[in-house]
Motif scaffolding. Structure first.
Motif, PDB file in Angstrom:
ATOM      1  N   ALA A 131      77.338  64.905  94.293  1.00 38.04           N
ATOM      2  CA  ALA A 131      77.804  65.744  93.191  1.00 38.04           C
ATOM      3  C   ALA A 131      78.447  67.033  93.695  1.00 38.04           C
ATOM      4  CB  ALA A 131      76.649  66.069  92.260  1.00 38.04           C
ATOM      5  N   GLY A 132      78.314  67.315  94.988  1.00 40.30           N
ATOM      6  CA  GLY A 132      78.851  68.567  95.519  1.00 40.30           C
ATOM      7  C   GLY A 132      79.853  68.421  96.632  1.00 40.30           C
ATOM      8  N   HIS A 133      80.145  67.175  97.055  1.00 37.04           N
ATOM      9  CA  HIS A 133      81.127  67.013  98.129  1.00 37.04           C
ATOM     10  C   HIS A 133      81.624  65.578  98.178  1.00 37.04           C
ATOM     11  CE1 HIS A 133      78.556  64.509 100.606  1.00 37.04           C
ATOM     12  NE2 HIS A 133      79.517  64.465 101.517  1.00 37.04           N
ATOM     13  N   ILE A 134      82.742  65.395  98.854  1.00 41.54           N
ATOM     14  CA  ILE A 134      83.219  64.066  99.202  1.00 41.54           C
ATOM     15  C   ILE A 134      83.981  64.167 100.519  1.00 41.54           C
ATOM     16  CG2 ILE A 134      85.386  64.233  97.874  1.00 41.54           C
ATOM     17  CD1 ILE A 134      84.974  61.172  97.292  1.00 41.54           C
ATOM     18  N   SER A 135      83.746  63.228 101.397  1.00 40.52           N
ATOM     19  CA  SER A 135      84.432  63.159 102.686  1.00 40.52           C
ATOM     20  C   SER A 135      85.076  61.785 102.796  1.00 40.52           C
ATOM     21  CB  SER A 135      83.431  63.387 103.825  1.00 40.52           C
ATOM     22  OG  SER A 135      84.065  63.263 105.086  1.00 40.52           O
ATOM     23  N   TYR A 136      86.347  61.749 103.135  1.00 43.52           N
ATOM     24  CA  TYR A 136      87.066  60.472 103.146  1.00 43.52           C
ATOM     25  C   TYR A 136      88.156  60.485 104.204  1.00 43.52           C
ATOM     26  CZ  TYR A 136      90.146  63.289 100.129  1.00 43.52           C
ATOM     27  OH  TYR A 136      90.939  64.285  99.611  1.00 43.52           O
ATOM     28  N   LEU A 137      88.566  59.290 104.598  1.00 42.90           N
ATOM     29  CA  LEU A 137      89.636  59.139 105.577  1.00 42.90           C
ATOM     30  C   LEU A 137      90.978  59.181 104.855  1.00 42.90           C
ATOM     31  CD1 LEU A 137      88.180  56.204 107.745  1.00 42.90           C
ATOM     32  CD2 LEU A 137      88.047  58.652 108.207  1.00 42.90           C
ATOM     33  N   ASN A 138      91.891  59.999 105.354  1.00 44.54           N
ATOM     34  CA  ASN A 138      93.214  60.064 104.727  1.00 44.54           C
ATOM     35  C   ASN A 138      94.287  59.440 105.606  1.00 44.54           C
ATOM     36  OD1 ASN A 138      93.348  62.013 106.687  1.00 44.54           O
ATOM     37  ND2 ASN A 138      93.651  63.731 105.285  1.00 44.54           N
ATOM     38  N   VAL A 139      93.879  58.487 106.449  1.00 46.95           N
ATOM     39  CA  VAL A 139      94.833  57.725 107.243  1.00 46.95           C
ATOM     40  C   VAL A 139      95.346  56.561 106.397  1.00 46.95           C
ATOM     41  CG1 VAL A 139      95.174  56.356 109.315  1.00 46.95           C
ATOM     42  CG2 VAL A 139      93.667  58.349 109.384  1.00 46.95           C
ATOM     43  N   LEU A 140      96.656  56.466 106.248  1.00 44.55           N
ATOM     44  CA  LEU A 140      97.254  55.467 105.373  1.00 44.55           C
ATOM     45  C   LEU A 140      97.809  54.283 106.157  1.00 44.55           C
ATOM     46  CD1 LEU A 140      99.262  57.747 102.928  1.00 44.55           C
ATOM     47  CD2 LEU A 140      97.285  56.333 102.340  1.00 44.55           C
ATOM     48  N   PRO A 141      97.827  53.102 105.550  1.00 44.26           N
ATOM     49  CA  PRO A 141      98.568  51.981 106.134  1.00 44.26           C
ATOM     50  C   PRO A 141     100.042  52.351 106.295  1.00 44.26           C
ATOM     51  CG  PRO A 141      97.130  51.218 104.365  1.00 44.26           C
ATOM     52  CD  PRO A 141      97.110  52.718 104.313  1.00 44.26           C
ATOM     53  N   ASP A 142     100.709  51.710 107.226  1.00 45.57           N
ATOM     54  CA  ASP A 142     102.093  52.076 107.562  1.00 45.57           C
ATOM     55  C   ASP A 142     103.059  51.950 106.394  1.00 45.57           C
ATOM     56  OD1 ASP A 142     101.331  52.647 110.148  1.00 45.57           O
ATOM     57  OD2 ASP A 142     101.925  50.700 110.956  1.00 45.57           O
ATOM     58  N   GLU A 143     102.744  51.080 105.438  1.00 50.17           N
ATOM     59  CA  GLU A 143     103.701  50.857 104.351  1.00 50.17           C
ATOM     60  C   GLU A 143     103.652  51.947 103.271  1.00 50.17           C
ATOM     61  OE1 GLU A 143     100.167  48.082 103.251  1.00 50.17           O
ATOM     62  OE2 GLU A 143     101.128  48.894 105.058  1.00 50.17           O
ATOM     63  N   TYR A 144     102.737  52.919 103.415  1.00 48.94           N
ATOM     64  CA  TYR A 144     102.585  53.956 102.400  1.00 48.94           C
ATOM     65  C   TYR A 144     103.036  55.325 102.903  1.00 48.94           C
ATOM     66  CZ  TYR A 144      99.534  50.659  99.894  1.00 48.94           C
ATOM     67  OH  TYR A 144      99.023  49.575  99.231  1.00 48.94           O
ATOM     68  N   GLU A 145     103.615  56.100 101.988  1.00 47.52           N
ATOM     69  CA  GLU A 145     103.901  57.516 102.220  1.00 47.52           C
ATOM     70  C   GLU A 145     103.060  58.326 101.238  1.00 47.52           C
ATOM     71  OE1 GLU A 145     105.728  59.085 104.372  1.00 47.52           O
ATOM     72  OE2 GLU A 145     107.058  57.572 105.234  1.00 47.52           O
ATOM     73  N   LEU A 146     102.359  59.330 101.732  1.00 48.48           N
ATOM     74  CA  LEU A 146     101.497  60.136 100.872  1.00 48.48           C
ATOM     75  C   LEU A 146     102.315  61.060  99.983  1.00 48.48           C
ATOM     76  CD1 LEU A 146      98.673  61.117 100.053  1.00 48.48           C
ATOM     77  CD2 LEU A 146      98.765  62.718 101.981  1.00 48.48           C
ATOM     78  N   VAL A 147     102.006  61.034  98.690  1.00 48.50           N
ATOM     79  CA  VAL A 147     102.639  61.914  97.712  1.00 48.50           C
ATOM     80  C   VAL A 147     101.643  62.957  97.204  1.00 48.50           C
ATOM     81  CG1 VAL A 147     103.873  62.047  95.511  1.00 48.50           C
ATOM     82  CG2 VAL A 147     104.173  60.043  96.998  1.00 48.50           C
ATOM     83  N   MET A 148     100.451  62.473  96.788  1.00 50.42           N
ATOM     84  CA  MET A 148      99.405  63.360  96.274  1.00 50.42           C
ATOM     85  C   MET A 148      98.065  63.015  96.890  1.00 50.42           C
ATOM     86  SD  MET A 148      99.913  63.764  92.170  1.00 50.42           S
ATOM     87  CE  MET A 148     101.389  64.503  91.472  1.00 50.42           C
ATOM     88  N   ASP A 149      97.307  64.051  97.230  1.00 55.32           N
ATOM     89  CA  ASP A 149      95.929  63.909  97.683  1.00 55.32           C
ATOM     90  C   ASP A 149      95.053  64.506  96.582  1.00 55.32           C
ATOM     91  OD1 ASP A 149      93.385  64.317  98.887  1.00 55.32           O
ATOM     92  OD2 ASP A 149      94.300  64.345 100.874  1.00 55.32           O
ATOM     93  N   LEU A 150      94.317  63.638  95.878  1.00 54.85           N
ATOM     94  CA  LEU A 150      93.537  64.051  94.725  1.00 54.85           C
ATOM     95  C   LEU A 150      92.048  63.821  94.956  1.00 54.85           C
ATOM     96  CD1 LEU A 150      95.711  62.355  91.939  1.00 54.85           C
ATOM     97  CD2 LEU A 150      95.897  64.710  92.784  1.00 54.85           C
ATOM     98  N   HIS A 151      91.232  64.705  94.406  1.00 56.55           N
ATOM     99  CA  HIS A 151      89.788  64.456  94.376  1.00 56.55           C
ATOM    100  C   HIS A 151      89.201  65.183  93.178  1.00 56.55           C
ATOM    101  CE1 HIS A 151      89.665  68.381  96.430  1.00 56.55           C
ATOM    102  NE2 HIS A 151      88.397  68.465  96.056  1.00 56.55           N
ATOM    103  N   SER A 152      87.977  64.809  92.827  1.00 56.61           N
ATOM    104  CA  SER A 152      87.327  65.415  91.675  1.00 56.61           C
ATOM    105  C   SER A 152      86.168  66.302  92.114  1.00 56.61           C
ATOM    106  CB  SER A 152      86.822  64.333  90.713  1.00 56.61           C
ATOM    107  OG  SER A 152      85.726  63.639  91.291  1.00 56.61           O
ATOM    108  N   HIS A 153      85.722  67.146  91.179  1.00 52.99           N
ATOM    109  CA  HIS A 153      84.571  68.018  91.411  1.00 52.99           C
ATOM    110  C   HIS A 153      83.404  67.632  90.501  1.00 52.99           C
ATOM    111  CE1 HIS A 153      86.387  71.734  93.665  1.00 52.99           C
ATOM    112  NE2 HIS A 153      86.343  70.642  94.388  1.00 52.99           N
ATOM    113  N   GLY A 154      83.403  66.406  90.019  1.00 46.52           N
ATOM    114  CA  GLY A 154      82.312  65.974  89.163  1.00 46.52           C
ATOM    115  C   GLY A 154      82.223  66.832  87.918  1.00 46.52           C
TER     116      GLY A 154
END
Length: 212
Positions: A131-154
């Motif tokens: 409820a107070g944090h999230i940790s995640y990998l932001n490495v994308l497959p080669d076929e993707y280009e990152l546009v937005m990095d989104l997360h929630s705060h519960g």
């Protein structure tokens, strides 16, 4: 631009990686920035940052000058999506997932699929969450280009935390936070991340179309 006054090689390297240009008052427009890098441009009213990558184009004010400078006017200011607005259904999917995940935090990446030629929502591998944090990998497959990095705060309000500042230290994308996810009136925070620099940006929901 004359750079012979930069006698130290370290200064030359810095200038080569992040140049500062003058907006012409007369003559031709400046060429576009080098892909993936950013530069500063001094215009008649102050300093701007410019950057492009395969999916985003940015021109934003950095510092306003207290005097009129003898340079040209800058063009349109803002953040532009190279492939147009993102389908509304992806935003709806984001809001639903943040609601269902509350009070825990959720993360998702809006990407451009270079093969399918369309936007999609990619959920990264999550290392840990609560409820107070999230940790995640932001490495994308080669076929993707990152546009937005989104997360929630519960159930907490939307804002950018110190942990977010560390997470966003590199890269070039729109960052967004969804807060108060199960309240019926979620809150939103948005900024543009340009290679470790953070800038105010219009609400990330404005980058989604009103239909589809």
């Amino acid at each position: 631009m004359m750079t012979s006054y930069l006698t130290d090689q370290r200064d030359q390297i810095v200038f080569g990686e992040t140049p500062t240009l003058i907006q012409p008052l007369h003559g031709e427009e400046l060429p576009k920035p080098e892909t993936g890098k950013h530069r500063f441009v001094i215009a008649g009213d102050g300093v701007y940052i410019e950057a492009i990558n395969p999916v985003l184009e940015v021109r934003l004010p950095v510092a306003k000058s207290s005097i009129k400078l003898p340079y040209g006017r800058i063009g349109t200011v803002g953040v532009r999506l190279a492939y147009g607005q993102i389908p509304k259904r992806i935003l709806q999917d984001v809001c639903e997932k943040t609601f269902l995940c509350a009070p825990n935090e959720w993360a998702g990446l809006v990407v451009w699929d270079k093969i399918r030629k369309e936007y999609s929502l990619y959920e990264p591998d999550v290392i840990s969450f609560s409820a107070g944090h999230i940790s995640y990998l932001n490495v994308l497959p080669d076929e993707y280009e990152l546009v937005m990095d989104l997360h929630s705060h519960g159930n907490m309000p939307a804002f950018f935390s110190k942990a977010d500042d560390k997470s966003d230290i590199g890269g070039f994308y729109i960052a967004g936070v969804v807060g108060n996810c199960n309240s019926g009136e979620p809150t939103f925070a948005t900024r543009i991340v340009v290679n470790g620099h953070f800038f105010e940006c219009r609400d990330f929901r404005k980058f989604f179309s009103s239909a589809g």
